[in-house]
Motif scaffolding. Sequence first.
Motif, PDB file in Angstrom:
ATOM      1  N   LYS A 107       0.833  -1.192   0.000  1.00 19.94           N
ATOM      2  CA  LYS A 107       0.000   0.000   0.000  1.00 19.94           C
ATOM      3  C   LYS A 107       0.874   1.251   0.000  1.00 19.94           C
ATOM      4  CE  LYS A 107      -3.940  -2.350   2.017  1.00 19.94           C
ATOM      5  NZ  LYS A 107      -4.681  -2.685   3.249  1.00 19.94           N
ATOM      6  N   LYS A 108       0.301   2.333  -0.446  1.00 20.08           N
ATOM      7  CA  LYS A 108       1.041   3.575  -0.708  1.00 20.08           C
ATOM      8  C   LYS A 108       1.969   3.956   0.439  1.00 20.08           C
ATOM      9  CE  LYS A 108       0.284   8.159  -2.639  1.00 20.08           C
ATOM     10  NZ  LYS A 108      -0.727   9.147  -3.074  1.00 20.08           N
ATOM     11  N   ASP A 118      -0.543  -4.981   4.741  1.00 18.03           N
ATOM     12  CA  ASP A 118       0.322  -4.027   4.033  1.00 18.03           C
ATOM     13  C   ASP A 118       0.241  -4.234   2.522  1.00 18.03           C
ATOM     14  OD1 ASP A 118       1.251  -2.912   6.391  1.00 18.03           O
ATOM     15  OD2 ASP A 118       3.114  -4.086   6.431  1.00 18.03           O
ATOM     16  N   ASP A 120      -1.036  -4.478  -1.145  1.00 16.86           N
ATOM     17  CA  ASP A 120      -2.068  -3.859  -1.978  1.00 16.86           C
ATOM     18  C   ASP A 120      -2.532  -4.828  -3.066  1.00 16.86           C
ATOM     19  OD1 ASP A 120      -3.752  -1.873  -3.050  1.00 16.86           O
ATOM     20  OD2 ASP A 120      -2.212  -1.283  -4.493  1.00 16.86           O
TER      21      ASP A 120
END
Length: 206
Positions: A107-108, A118, A120
């Motif tokens: 994730k970003k 965590d 994505d």
Amino acid sequence: MSKFKSDLAQEDILSRYLDTVYAKKKIEFKRITNLNEQLQGIDLIMTVNQKSYLIDEKAQLHYINTDLPTFTFELSYLKNSIIKDGWLFDDSKHTHYYFLITGIFLKKGKQKLLYSDDIDKIKITSVNRAKLIRHLTSINLSKEKLLHYDFDCRTNKTYGKNNISELNPKREGLIYFTEQLDEEPINLQLRLSYLIKVGVAKRFHY
């Protein structure tokens, strides 16, 4: 934490995420925790239409936030300076399918995998082990031929990329001899698009 323990921790985190992927697909599965079965190349047992399949998950955890077009299949490695068979042709492995986990994006803003949420997105490519070995044999890359190339690479210490006449290095694959790891593995590096094109692999999840 040692590199080995760190790798195991990351594999455990990833496996928890993968279990949610399989559950969402409504696939019946059982994750294997028995070490002896894991050493036989079994991370999962999946059951589809009352038939069971033994799955070995292989993940590119050293390439987080990167989507590599290739995957490496181990031909040999060193252990205590003794050459050992890699997992591709290891007769002790009972694997039916390899699940190749690539394109592991977090994730970003995240650079390190610490928790399963965590993650994505990932890609999973399913490779039929028996079909892969049959295909390689059909293009003159039998176990014996590949281990002959393997022997040449070790004897001549040709580290890095080794092009072979049976494969187009840009579209299909090559042999890669890794110098920087203690195990000095020699791998058959194949393009995922090539595996799908020749019918030994399918995109299972992306």
